[in-house]
Design an enzyme around this catalytic site. Structure first.
Site, PDB file in Angstrom:
ATOM      1  N   SER A   1      58.964  34.901  32.263  1.00 13.90           N
ATOM      2  CA  SER A   1      58.584  33.590  31.726  1.00 13.90           C
ATOM      3  C   SER A   1      57.425  33.848  30.790  1.00 13.90           C
ATOM      4  O   SER A   1      56.767  34.894  30.889  1.00 13.90           O
ATOM      5  CB  SER A   1      58.117  32.701  32.879  1.00 13.90           C
ATOM      6  OG  SER A   1      57.365  31.606  32.396  1.00 13.90           O
TER       7      SER A   1
ATOM      8  N   TYR B   1      52.775  30.133  40.283  1.00 15.72           N
ATOM      9  CA  TYR B   1      53.875  30.554  39.397  1.00 15.72           C
ATOM     10  C   TYR B   1      53.421  31.671  38.470  1.00 15.72           C
ATOM     11  O   TYR B   1      54.120  32.679  38.299  1.00 15.72           O
ATOM     12  CB  TYR B   1      54.374  29.357  38.596  1.00 15.72           C
ATOM     13  CG  TYR B   1      55.592  29.650  37.740  1.00 15.72           C
ATOM     14  CD1 TYR B   1      56.849  29.797  38.330  1.00 15.72           C
ATOM     15  CD2 TYR B   1      55.500  29.769  36.354  1.00 15.72           C
ATOM     16  CE1 TYR B   1      57.974  30.053  37.547  1.00 15.72           C
ATOM     17  CE2 TYR B   1      56.619  30.022  35.572  1.00 15.72           C
ATOM     18  CZ  TYR B   1      57.858  30.164  36.175  1.00 15.72           C
ATOM     19  OH  TYR B   1      58.971  30.423  35.403  1.00 15.72           O
TER      20      TYR B   1
HETATM   21  P1  NAD Z   1      67.427  26.306  37.533  1.00 17.82           P
HETATM   22  O1  NAD Z   1      66.846  25.666  38.752  1.00 17.82           O
HETATM   23  O2  NAD Z   1      68.286  25.471  36.654  1.00 17.82           O
HETATM   24  O3  NAD Z   1      68.210  27.619  37.949  1.00 17.82           O
HETATM   25  C1  NAD Z   1      67.800  28.414  39.033  1.00 17.82           C
HETATM   26  C2  NAD Z   1      68.937  28.541  40.033  1.00 17.82           C
HETATM   27  O4  NAD Z   1      68.493  29.361  41.115  1.00 17.82           O
HETATM   28  C3  NAD Z   1      69.351  27.187  40.633  1.00 17.82           C
HETATM   29  O5  NAD Z   1      70.746  27.045  40.551  1.00 17.82           O
HETATM   30  C4  NAD Z   1      68.884  27.273  42.086  1.00 17.82           C
HETATM   31  O6  NAD Z   1      69.737  26.579  42.971  1.00 17.82           O
HETATM   32  C5  NAD Z   1      68.927  28.775  42.328  1.00 17.82           C
HETATM   33  N1  NAD Z   1      68.003  29.185  43.400  1.00 17.82           N
HETATM   34  C6  NAD Z   1      66.735  28.761  43.603  1.00 17.82           C
HETATM   35  N2  NAD Z   1      66.225  29.353  44.682  1.00 17.82           N
HETATM   36  C7  NAD Z   1      67.187  30.175  45.175  1.00 17.82           C
HETATM   37  C8  NAD Z   1      67.261  31.054  46.277  1.00 17.82           C
HETATM   38  N3  NAD Z   1      66.222  31.178  47.135  1.00 17.82           N
HETATM   39  N4  NAD Z   1      68.394  31.767  46.476  1.00 17.82           N
HETATM   40  C9  NAD Z   1      69.456  31.617  45.632  1.00 17.82           C
HETATM   41  N5  NAD Z   1      69.448  30.793  44.584  1.00 17.82           N
HETATM   42  C10 NAD Z   1      68.325  30.083  44.356  1.00 17.82           C
HETATM   43  O7  NAD Z   1      66.169  26.874  36.716  1.00 17.82           O
HETATM   44  P2  NAD Z   1      66.080  27.854  35.426  1.00 17.82           P
HETATM   45  O8  NAD Z   1      65.046  27.272  34.555  1.00 17.82           O
HETATM   46  O9  NAD Z   1      67.401  28.181  34.883  1.00 17.82           O
HETATM   47  O10 NAD Z   1      65.439  29.143  36.132  1.00 17.82           O
HETATM   48  C11 NAD Z   1      65.952  30.453  35.982  1.00 17.82           C
HETATM   49  C12 NAD Z   1      64.810  31.424  35.755  1.00 17.82           C
HETATM   50  O11 NAD Z   1      64.190  31.116  34.498  1.00 17.82           O
HETATM   51  C13 NAD Z   1      63.692  31.375  36.791  1.00 17.82           C
HETATM   52  O12 NAD Z   1      63.306  32.691  37.137  1.00 17.82           O
HETATM   53  C14 NAD Z   1      62.561  30.673  36.060  1.00 17.82           C
HETATM   54  O13 NAD Z   1      61.290  31.031  36.552  1.00 17.82           O
HETATM   55  C15 NAD Z   1      62.795  31.165  34.645  1.00 17.82           C
HETATM   56  N6  NAD Z   1      62.167  30.378  33.580  1.00 17.82           N
HETATM   57  C16 NAD Z   1      62.480  29.068  33.390  1.00 17.82           C
HETATM   58  C17 NAD Z   1      61.837  28.349  32.382  1.00 17.82           C
HETATM   59  C18 NAD Z   1      62.136  26.892  32.134  1.00 17.82           C
HETATM   60  O14 NAD Z   1      61.401  26.256  31.372  1.00 17.82           O
HETATM   61  N7  NAD Z   1      63.164  26.312  32.688  1.00 17.82           N
HETATM   62  C19 NAD Z   1      60.902  28.982  31.558  1.00 17.82           C
HETATM   63  C20 NAD Z   1      60.606  30.322  31.775  1.00 17.82           C
HETATM   64  C21 NAD Z   1      61.249  31.012  32.787  1.00 17.82           C
END
Ligand code: NAD
Length: 269
Positions: free
Chosen positions: A142, A155
């Site tokens: 991130s 985080y």
């Molecule tokens: P999201 O919630 O849409 O996707 C994450 C998925 O992981 C979800 O489907 C959730 O059900 C699943 N999940 C959560 N905990 C879990 C567990 N313990 N075991 C199995 N599955 C689990 O969110 P996203 O934004 O797509 O996140 C994906 C990655 O991107 C993360 O690592 C997040 O930190 C990173 N990220 C997101 C952003 C943002 O702005 N959305 C920015 C930077 C980084």
């Protein structure tokens, strides 16, 4: 594509970036397995992609669940070429001072269990198969892996810890397995927070808007999950990536090159 018939395991493939990665790797001809906690998302994945994806319901914080996902890849497809640690949770900017101590204590355990332990256990479960295939690992970071203010201390610390994990694993697994990271900026997804902070049902776009995301980025747009998939494809590809290991890619629309007078120096162009 040289990813044709590669086998890729992606955690958190049920929504957001993970879902975009599932779709992109299928488009590249790969066979995809995902480990996803939400039963509802698992059945949606199966409806959307049918035979093209094997969706395993389970929790990344549990080693046995990671092992089941790897075993599924091996039994269904006979090999594993890439492990993508991606499942994560956010903290909705819960700050040191505004968060009660007991919530910091339990929130830390819950958030680090998913964001850091989940990556470690996924690496542990997938390493033997990746050594066999001379494959690679890619971890979702991130902007919070480099800069403050993209989350609270929980985080931000977790994503910094993931950088250390990438470097250590890249060292331990060389020369057989390449280990790298991709650090996206904000995007609309279903990203939630820890139950310990009462954030299990609150998703990121309840704290952010696409306009707020675009405003802080030098490239001045609000990326969608698909916009981040290119670096993963490049890092996973044996042809395009023989030389990158221990590398983290800032996929954050130029966040680090903000100017002093304007966010984007070429706004008049
Ligand atoms: P999201 O919630 O849409 O996707 C994450 C998925 O992981 C979800 O489907 C959730 O059900 C699943 N999940 C959560 N905990 C879990 C567990 N313990 N075991 C199995 N599955 C689990 O969110 P996203 O934004 O797509 O996140 C994906 C990655 O991107 C993360 O690592 C997040 O930190 C990173 N990220 C997101 C952003 C943002 O702005 N959305 C920015 C930077 C980084």
């Amino acid at each position: 594509s040289d990813l044709k018939d590669d086998v890729v395991l992606i955690t958190g493939g049920g929504s957001g970036l993970g879902l975009a990665l599932v779709a992109r790797f299928i488009e590249e001809g790969a066979r995809v397995v995902t480990l996803e906690r939400s039963e509802e998302k698992v059945s949606r994945l199966q409806q959307q992609f049918g035979e093209q994806v094997v969706a395993v319901q389970g929790d990344v914080t549990c080693f046995a669940d990671n092992q089941s996902a790897v075993a599924m890849a091996l039994s269904r497809f006979g090999r594993l070429d890439c492990f993508i640690g991606n499942a994560g949770i956010w903290d909705h900017n819960a700050s040191l001072l505004a968060t009660p101590a007991e919530q910091l204590e339990s929130g830390f355990n819950e958030l680090f269990a998913v964001n850091v332990k989940g990556y470690l256990l996924g690496a542990k479960a997938s390493a033997p198969a990746l050594i066999d295939s001379c494959g690679s690992m890619i971890f979702t970071l991130s902007n919070a892996a480099w800069y403050p203010g993209g989350g609270g201390p929980l985080y931000t610390a977790s994503k910094h810890a993931d950088v250390g994990l990438i470097r250590q694993l890249a060292y331990e697994l060389a020369p057989k397995v390449r280990v790298n990271g991709v650090g996206p900026c904000g995007m609309a997804s279903d990203l939630r927070g820890p139950q310990a902070l009462g954030q299990q049902d609150t998703s990121i776009m309840q704290s952010l808007t696409p306009e707020k995301i675009a405003a802080i980025l030098p490239l001045q747009f609000s990326p969608v999950p698909e916009d981040f998939t290119g670096p993963y494809v490049m890092l996973a590809s044996r042809r395009n990536n023989r030389t990158l290991s221990g590398v983290t890619i800032n996929a954050d629309a130029g966040l680090a090159i903000r100017g002093i007078r304007h966010v984007a120096g070429g706004l008049q162009l």
